[in-house]
Design a protein around this motif. Structure first.
Motif, PDB file in Angstrom:
ATOM      1  N   MET A   1       0.847  -1.202   0.000  1.00 55.66           N
ATOM      2  CA  MET A   1       0.000   0.000   0.000  1.00 55.66           C
ATOM      3  C   MET A   1       0.877   1.245   0.000  1.00 55.66           C
ATOM      4  O   MET A   1       1.830   1.341   0.755  1.00 55.66           O
ATOM      5  CB  MET A   1      -0.904  -0.007   1.250  1.00 55.66           C
ATOM      6  CG  MET A   1      -1.877   1.168   1.289  1.00 55.66           C
ATOM      7  SD  MET A   1      -2.885   1.197   2.802  1.00 55.66           S
ATOM      8  CE  MET A   1      -3.931  -0.222   2.527  1.00 55.66           C
ATOM      9  N   ASN A   2       0.549   2.222  -0.857  1.00 57.26           N
ATOM     10  CA  ASN A   2       1.298   3.477  -0.892  1.00 57.26           C
ATOM     11  C   ASN A   2       1.039   4.294   0.360  1.00 57.26           C
ATOM     12  O   ASN A   2      -0.068   4.322   0.887  1.00 57.26           O
ATOM     13  CB  ASN A   2       0.899   4.294  -2.132  1.00 57.26           C
ATOM     14  CG  ASN A   2       1.322   3.614  -3.421  1.00 57.26           C
ATOM     15  OD1 ASN A   2       0.515   3.332  -4.279  1.00 57.26           O
ATOM     16  ND2 ASN A   2       2.610   3.333  -3.550  1.00 57.26           N
ATOM     17  N   ARG A  19      -8.531  11.751   6.380  1.00 53.24           N
ATOM     18  CA  ARG A  19      -9.753  11.020   5.993  1.00 53.24           C
ATOM     19  C   ARG A  19      -9.921  11.018   4.471  1.00 53.24           C
ATOM     20  O   ARG A  19     -10.236   9.990   3.865  1.00 53.24           O
ATOM     21  CB  ARG A  19     -10.977  11.640   6.665  1.00 53.24           C
ATOM     22  CG  ARG A  19     -11.056  11.360   8.159  1.00 53.24           C
ATOM     23  CD  ARG A  19     -12.431  11.705   8.717  1.00 53.24           C
ATOM     24  NE  ARG A  19     -12.730  13.132   8.640  1.00 53.24           N
ATOM     25  CZ  ARG A  19     -12.356  14.016   9.531  1.00 53.24           C
ATOM     26  NH1 ARG A  19     -11.652  13.639  10.590  1.00 53.24           N
ATOM     27  NH2 ARG A  19     -12.677  15.299   9.400  1.00 53.24           N
ATOM     28  N   ILE A  20      -9.719  12.185   3.848  1.00 49.95           N
ATOM     29  CA  ILE A  20      -9.868  12.284   2.388  1.00 49.95           C
ATOM     30  C   ILE A  20      -8.889  11.357   1.676  1.00 49.95           C
ATOM     31  O   ILE A  20      -9.256  10.597   0.772  1.00 49.95           O
ATOM     32  CB  ILE A  20      -9.640  13.739   1.922  1.00 49.95           C
ATOM     33  CG1 ILE A  20     -10.753  14.654   2.432  1.00 49.95           C
ATOM     34  CG2 ILE A  20      -9.554  13.820   0.396  1.00 49.95           C
ATOM     35  CD1 ILE A  20     -10.481  16.137   2.192  1.00 49.95           C
ATOM     36  N   ILE A  21      -7.633  11.404   2.100  1.00 51.31           N
ATOM     37  CA  ILE A  21      -6.591  10.608   1.434  1.00 51.31           C
ATOM     38  C   ILE A  21      -6.756   9.123   1.759  1.00 51.31           C
ATOM     39  O   ILE A  21      -6.570   8.258   0.905  1.00 51.31           O
ATOM     40  CB  ILE A  21      -5.197  11.117   1.855  1.00 51.31           C
ATOM     41  CG1 ILE A  21      -4.996  12.557   1.363  1.00 51.31           C
ATOM     42  CG2 ILE A  21      -4.081  10.232   1.293  1.00 51.31           C
ATOM     43  CD1 ILE A  21      -3.804  13.272   1.974  1.00 51.31           C
ATOM     44  N   GLY A  22      -7.130   8.822   2.997  1.00 51.29           N
ATOM     45  CA  GLY A  22      -7.330   7.434   3.403  1.00 51.29           C
ATOM     46  C   GLY A  22      -8.440   6.749   2.631  1.00 51.29           C
ATOM     47  O   GLY A  22      -8.368   5.545   2.337  1.00 51.29           O
ATOM     48  N   LEU A  23      -9.487   7.494   2.291  1.00 51.19           N
ATOM     49  CA  LEU A  23     -10.611   6.923   1.535  1.00 51.19           C
ATOM     50  C   LEU A  23     -10.195   6.507   0.128  1.00 51.19           C
ATOM     51  O   LEU A  23     -10.898   5.726  -0.529  1.00 51.19           O
ATOM     52  CB  LEU A  23     -11.758   7.941   1.457  1.00 51.19           C
ATOM     53  CG  LEU A  23     -12.542   8.157   2.768  1.00 51.19           C
ATOM     54  CD1 LEU A  23     -13.519   9.315   2.620  1.00 51.19           C
ATOM     55  CD2 LEU A  23     -13.285   6.881   3.164  1.00 51.19           C
ATOM     56  N   GLU A  24      -9.064   7.047  -0.352  1.00 56.56           N
ATOM     57  CA  GLU A  24      -8.564   6.680  -1.685  1.00 56.56           C
ATOM     58  C   GLU A  24      -7.673   5.436  -1.640  1.00 56.56           C
ATOM     59  O   GLU A  24      -7.079   5.050  -2.650  1.00 56.56           O
ATOM     60  CB  GLU A  24      -7.783   7.846  -2.292  1.00 56.56           C
ATOM     61  CG  GLU A  24      -8.619   9.086  -2.546  1.00 56.56           C
ATOM     62  CD  GLU A  24      -9.712   8.846  -3.571  1.00 56.56           C
ATOM     63  OE1 GLU A  24      -9.443   8.124  -4.563  1.00 56.56           O
ATOM     64  OE2 GLU A  24     -10.823   9.370  -3.386  1.00 56.56           O
ATOM     65  N   GLY A  25      -7.551   4.855  -0.457  1.00 55.75           N
ATOM     66  CA  GLY A  25      -6.782   3.613  -0.339  1.00 55.75           C
ATOM     67  C   GLY A  25      -5.339   3.775   0.069  1.00 55.75           C
ATOM     68  O   GLY A  25      -4.583   2.802   0.104  1.00 55.75           O
ATOM     69  N   PRO A 111      -5.611  13.995  -7.273  1.00 57.05           N
ATOM     70  CA  PRO A 111      -4.874  13.857  -8.553  1.00 57.05           C
ATOM     71  C   PRO A 111      -3.386  14.159  -8.408  1.00 57.05           C
ATOM     72  O   PRO A 111      -2.546  13.498  -9.029  1.00 57.05           O
ATOM     73  CB  PRO A 111      -5.560  14.882  -9.469  1.00 57.05           C
ATOM     74  CG  PRO A 111      -6.921  15.052  -8.905  1.00 57.05           C
ATOM     75  CD  PRO A 111      -6.765  14.922  -7.421  1.00 57.05           C
ATOM     76  N   LEU A 112      -3.055  15.165  -7.578  1.00 61.14           N
ATOM     77  CA  LEU A 112      -1.646  15.535  -7.403  1.00 61.14           C
ATOM     78  C   LEU A 112      -0.883  14.434  -6.663  1.00 61.14           C
ATOM     79  O   LEU A 112       0.247  14.086  -7.039  1.00 61.14           O
ATOM     80  CB  LEU A 112      -1.554  16.852  -6.627  1.00 61.14           C
ATOM     81  CG  LEU A 112      -0.211  17.600  -6.685  1.00 61.14           C
ATOM     82  CD1 LEU A 112       0.226  17.830  -8.119  1.00 61.14           C
ATOM     83  CD2 LEU A 112      -0.321  18.927  -5.942  1.00 61.14           C
ATOM     84  N   ILE A 113      -1.496  13.860  -5.639  1.00 61.04           N
ATOM     85  CA  ILE A 113      -0.857  12.754  -4.922  1.00 61.04           C
ATOM     86  C   ILE A 113      -0.669  11.569  -5.858  1.00 61.04           C
ATOM     87  O   ILE A 113       0.382  10.906  -5.843  1.00 61.04           O
ATOM     88  CB  ILE A 113      -1.696  12.349  -3.687  1.00 61.04           C
ATOM     89  CG1 ILE A 113      -1.631  13.438  -2.620  1.00 61.04           C
ATOM     90  CG2 ILE A 113      -1.205  11.018  -3.102  1.00 61.04           C
ATOM     91  CD1 ILE A 113      -2.515  13.182  -1.418  1.00 61.04           C
TER      92      ILE A 113
END
Length: 450
Positions: A1-2, A19-25, A111-113
């Motif tokens: 996992m990244n 929370r926002i980033i975690g929801l993207e996996g 998108p940037l991440i």
């Protein structure tokens, strides 16, 4: 996992981003300061770092250089205040992947991440394909023809075929880990694990858990048994960098391993046996640390069975050109700028400089030069300002009196900033003055970037 690390002192914003980033996996870690950020960086090895500009103990823009020094392949995205474009521009110059404006760029975060993650994956792939591991860490790849470096290599070759502990001493950036890897690769343990741990990157509690492991339930959060790094290195080699930073009571556990080949995990009652070769390194004078009560004398004598001092670059000026040309060839090819030449004046500036960061600092300077250089030749104009106007050597005063206190202070601050690669937070810590005081002195003496 990244993995993504968020460094920001605003708890609410940090939690929202997590929370926002975690929801993207993505696996997300948090820190609220420069110091804690570097600890999390060492502990979790993230791929991408989101870092605020204003932090309680320093400036995030300056922190980029330290993050890149410790983890060159990590990409950093700066979080800037509304409309503060200069911070974002400076962040890019310091090596950031991009920058975001808080509150305005929410739609750009994911998108940037994702783009940064792609860049990291590509860089890792290229890095692994460039040089085979057995060649990268052989004695043949240690550059230099000076007597000092030849003597160090000769000693390392002799001790590599034995199994005794080795203590590597020398300033930051002199190549201690490169020597440790070469010793391991030339030993009978070469096909087993080489495990490196930076003792300065962890708190006492974290370092104990990382090195020796723990049993489930031994402390809050210990949900299952964990193998320590000494177990991971069993039958191989463990490299303990910055050994002088290890907490005094942990030194006793290390001594037990060296003497009896065993240790007790946190929460365990039975000893764990290991067969590990220990190579340690330090930039401190351990005999002085013993006198100050910070380092165990008995451990020092066990570690220093075979001591190899690595000379600073300023004491082997004849090697500077060898390193510089090798770095030009390497980075030139990597950036598709082949056939670069070095102007004699450029080389002269390299040879006159003090290199408190040693080979690591030289590598960074050459890489920076190639980034900004045109085609054909590296010139003095491609060097940082402090290299174009080297600090006077010891005994020289540059036109000022030896007794001029302001000049002494100015040159001292300049040297410390060169040593830290421009990291003002670290410079203030080393000089034991407040960061605000340092900024005032920099402005007073005209030492800022020009």
């Amino acid at each position: 996992m990244n993995k993504v690390l968020i460094i920001d002192d605003e708890d609410q914003l940090r939690g929202l981003l997590s929370r926002i980033i975690g929801l993207e996996g993505y696996e997300v870690f948090q820190a609220d300061s420069c110091k804690n950020g570097l600890k999390q960086l060492a502990l979790h090895d993230p791929d991408v770092v989101l870092c605020d500009v204003r932090l309680p103990d320093g400036n995030g823009v300056e922190l980029i250089a330290e993050i890149k020094r410790v983890k060159p392949l990590v990409e950093v995205i700066m979080l800037t205040a509304h409309g503060n474009i200069p911070d974002g521009v400076q962040a890019i110059k310091n090596g950031a992947f991009d920058y975001l404006t808080k509150g305005d760029d929410n739609n750009r975060i994911i998108p940037l991440i994702s783009r940064a993650m792609d860049q990291v994956a590509k860089a890792k792939q290229e890095s692994q394909a460039e040089i085979p591991m057995d060649r990268e860490y052989s004695f043949d790849t240690i550059l230099g023809s000076s007597m000092a470096i030849r003597e160090a290599i000769a000693l390392a070759k002799k001790v590599s075929v034995t199994d005794v502990p080795v203590l590597l001493t020398g300033e930051t950036g002199t190549g201690k880990e490169v020597f440790a890897q070469a010793i391991h690769r030339n030993s009978e343990r070469a096909k087993k694990s080489f495990v490196a741990v930076n003792c300065a990157a962890f708190s006492k509690e974290l370092l104990e858990s990382e090195m020796f492991g723990h049993k489930a339930g031994s402390f809050t959060g210990a949900l299952k048994d964990k193998k320590g790094l000494f177990e991971e290195a069993n039958h191989g080699t463990i490299f303990l960098d910055e050994i002088g930073e290890m907490a005094f009571d942990l030194q006793a556990k290390l001594l037990r391993i060296l003497e009896a080949g065993e240790f007790i995990k946190i929460g365990d009652t039975k000893p764990t046996k290991v067969d590990v070769r220990v190579i340690a390194a330090t930039n401190r004078d351990l005999t002085k640390e013993i006198g100050n009560g910070h380092f165990r004398e008995d451990l020092y004598y066990r570690l220093s069975v075979f001591c190899i001092p690595l000379p600073p670059l300023r004491e082997r000026v004849e090697d500077i050109e060898v390193y510089a040309r090798a770095f030009v060839q390497y980075f030139g090819a990597k950036m598709k700028k082949k056939g670069l030449e070095i102007h004699p004046d450029y080389m002269e500036c390299l040879k006159r400089y003090g290199w408190h960061g040693n080979v690591r600092e030289l590598r960074n300077v050459v890489e920076r030069s190639i980034v900004i250089a045109g085609e054909g030749q590296l010139t003095v104009d491609d060097l940082p300002l402090e290299l174009r106007r080297p600090v006077p050597a010891a005994g020289e005063t540059g036109g000022f009196s030896d007794f001029d206190m302001a000049n002494i202070e100015k040159n001292h601050i300049r040297r410390v900033l060169q040593h830290t690669g421009g990291n003002k937070t670290e410079a203030a810590r080393l000089m034991r003055i407040g960061l605000t005081t340092l900024y005032r002195k920099i402005e007073e003496y005209g030492l800022g970037d020009k």
